[in-house]
Design a protein around this motif. Structure first.
Motif, PDB file in Angstrom:
ATOM      1  N   SER A 262      41.684  17.670 -43.349  1.00 44.76           N
ATOM      2  CA  SER A 262      40.405  18.293 -43.699  1.00 44.76           C
ATOM      3  C   SER A 262      39.873  17.719 -45.010  1.00 44.76           C
ATOM      4  O   SER A 262      40.635  17.219 -45.843  1.00 44.76           O
ATOM      5  N   GLN A 263      38.561  17.853 -45.195  1.00 41.37           N
ATOM      6  CA  GLN A 263      37.940  17.366 -46.425  1.00 41.37           C
ATOM      7  C   GLN A 263      37.195  18.495 -47.142  1.00 41.37           C
ATOM      8  O   GLN A 263      37.741  19.081 -48.073  1.00 41.37           O
ATOM      9  N   ASP A 264      35.995  18.814 -46.718  1.00 41.74           N
ATOM     10  CA  ASP A 264      35.212  19.844 -47.399  1.00 41.74           C
ATOM     11  C   ASP A 264      35.548  21.199 -46.791  1.00 41.74           C
ATOM     12  O   ASP A 264      34.892  21.667 -45.867  1.00 41.74           O
TER      13      ASP A 264
ATOM     14  N   ALA B 266      32.812  24.076 -46.425  1.00 44.06           N
ATOM     15  CA  ALA B 266      31.896  23.837 -45.305  1.00 44.06           C
ATOM     16  C   ALA B 266      32.592  24.076 -43.971  1.00 44.06           C
ATOM     17  O   ALA B 266      32.014  24.684 -43.060  1.00 44.06           O
TER      18      ALA B 266
ATOM     19  N   ASP C  29      26.942  29.889 -50.053  1.00 44.50           N
ATOM     20  CA  ASP C  29      26.735  29.397 -51.412  1.00 44.50           C
ATOM     21  C   ASP C  29      27.251  30.418 -52.425  1.00 44.50           C
ATOM     22  O   ASP C  29      27.005  31.617 -52.296  1.00 44.50           O
TER      23      ASP C  29
ATOM     24  N   SER D   4      33.681  30.396 -53.806  1.00 45.80           N
ATOM     25  CA  SER D   4      34.685  29.360 -54.038  1.00 45.80           C
ATOM     26  C   SER D   4      35.925  29.625 -53.208  1.00 45.80           C
ATOM     27  O   SER D   4      36.344  30.776 -53.055  1.00 45.80           O
TER      28      SER D   4
ATOM     29  N   GLU E  98      40.643  18.448 -55.728  1.00 42.72           N
ATOM     30  CA  GLU E  98      39.488  17.565 -55.886  1.00 42.72           C
ATOM     31  C   GLU E  98      39.046  17.001 -54.535  1.00 42.72           C
ATOM     32  O   GLU E  98      37.857  16.971 -54.221  1.00 42.72           O
ATOM     33  N   GLU E  99      40.009  16.553 -53.733  1.00 42.15           N
ATOM     34  CA  GLU E  99      39.687  15.889 -52.470  1.00 42.15           C
ATOM     35  C   GLU E  99      39.025  16.837 -51.474  1.00 42.15           C
ATOM     36  O   GLU E  99      38.202  16.413 -50.658  1.00 42.15           O
ATOM     37  N   LYS E 100      39.379  18.116 -51.518  1.00 41.97           N
ATOM     38  CA  LYS E 100      38.927  19.052 -50.490  1.00 41.97           C
ATOM     39  C   LYS E 100      37.851  20.027 -50.988  1.00 41.97           C
ATOM     40  O   LYS E 100      37.552  21.012 -50.329  1.00 41.97           O
ATOM     41  N   ASN E 101      37.284  19.735 -52.168  1.00 42.43           N
ATOM     42  CA  ASN E 101      36.192  20.536 -52.724  1.00 42.43           C
ATOM     43  C   ASN E 101      36.620  21.993 -52.923  1.00 42.43           C
ATOM     44  O   ASN E 101      35.938  22.927 -52.519  1.00 42.43           O
TER      45      ASN E 101
ATOM     46  N   ARG F 140      37.210  23.965 -62.545  1.00 39.99           N
ATOM     47  CA  ARG F 140      37.910  24.131 -61.267  1.00 39.99           C
ATOM     48  C   ARG F 140      38.764  25.397 -61.240  1.00 39.99           C
ATOM     49  O   ARG F 140      39.317  25.748 -60.199  1.00 39.99           O
TER      50      ARG F 140
END
Length: 263
Positions: free
Chosen positions: A115-117, A120, A126, A129, A156-159, A187
């Motif tokens: 996974s990334q974001d 999302a 919005d 977190s 960092e990589e996965k927002n 963060r």
């Protein structure tokens, strides 16, 4: 200009009590809100959860960390937590445990690695977190030989943001102040606050080995404005509800004074 951190009470501190009682105690002790542990699928968007809270805000939620089949799987338990956070007024953080390579978590672990974001992917609105929590690390951690560095890179990589559990650092035999200094303040969404000694965790502050007052002073100097969540073992408390509230009120006042730069 951002204000001081919100001081929250984790419902896990009193998990043996009904949610209604925990909300009542938290309000009596002066907490700004709760971190709601998703201990049951019954916690779902709708009027019932609002009635049980009786006006006590939930500012943070903690995704399930066991018995994921009750939600239909690990991923669906995360989705259910985010959906409830989207529904609850004032909730702006969801704490997640990084999945491990244990057989019961391996499917979710593989999905998580790819996974990334994550906000999302999980449908976070919005202002909400998603924060990854550091767990007690054994020598063969799934986060590799330097687990804290790997955790920071993963965030960092996965927002993601971070929930820093200071007692988990303690039982992992790490330097709490050095690791706190490595987390970018932007963060850092949540602090899980309790003491520890050896492998005993979630102790009452001052009864373990951790430099918790100095942690609070560092947070004040750094302008931390997220959540500080008191997360204790139920064994720390007397049986009478009014005495529980009094003891928590004293602790909350001490924390607030140091976060404000006093002392």
């Amino acid at each position: 200009m951002k204000g001081p951190p919100d001081i929250l009470l984790s419902t896990g501190s009193l998990f043996h009590l009904p949610l209604e009682s925990i909300a009542r105690i938290g309000r009596a002790a002066g907490f700004a809100g709760l971190e709601l542990i998703m201990s049951t699928p019954d916690y779902a968007p709708g009027q019932e959860i609002l009635d049980r809270l009786a006006g006590m805000p939930v500012r943070s939620l903690h995704a399930p960390f066991r018995q994921w089949s009750r939600w239909g799987g690990h991923l669906r338990s995360w989705q259910a937590t985010v959906a409830l956070a989207n529904f609850l007024p004032g909730a702006d953080n969801v704490t997640l445990h990084p999945p491990s390579t244990a057989l019961s978590e391996i499917v979710h672990y593989r999905w998580f690695r790819k996974s990334q974001d994550l906000p999302a992917l999980l449908g976070a609105q919005d202002g909400l977190s998603l924060s990854l929590e550091n767990l007690p690390w054994v020598e063969r951690s799934p986060l590799a030989r330097d687990p804290f560095t790997t955790l920071l890179r993963t965030i960092e990589e996965k927002n993601l943001a971070m929930t820093l559990d200071v007692c988990h650092l303690g039982v992992s035999r790490r330097n709490v102040l050095e690791d706190l200094a490595r987390v970018p303040v932007e963060r850092l969404s949540n602090i899980h606050f309790s003491d520890a000694t050896a492998w005993n965790e979630h102790l009452w502050p001052g009864t373990g080995e951790l430099p918790l007052d100095e942690v609070l002073r560092v947070l004040a100097r750094n302008g931390f404005s997220g959540h500080l969540t008191v997360e204790l073992s139920p064994e720390c408390f007397p049986s009478q509800e009014e005495l529980v509230a009094e003891k928590l009120a004293s602790l909350r006042g001490h924390i607030a004074r140091l976060l404000a730069g006093a002392g």
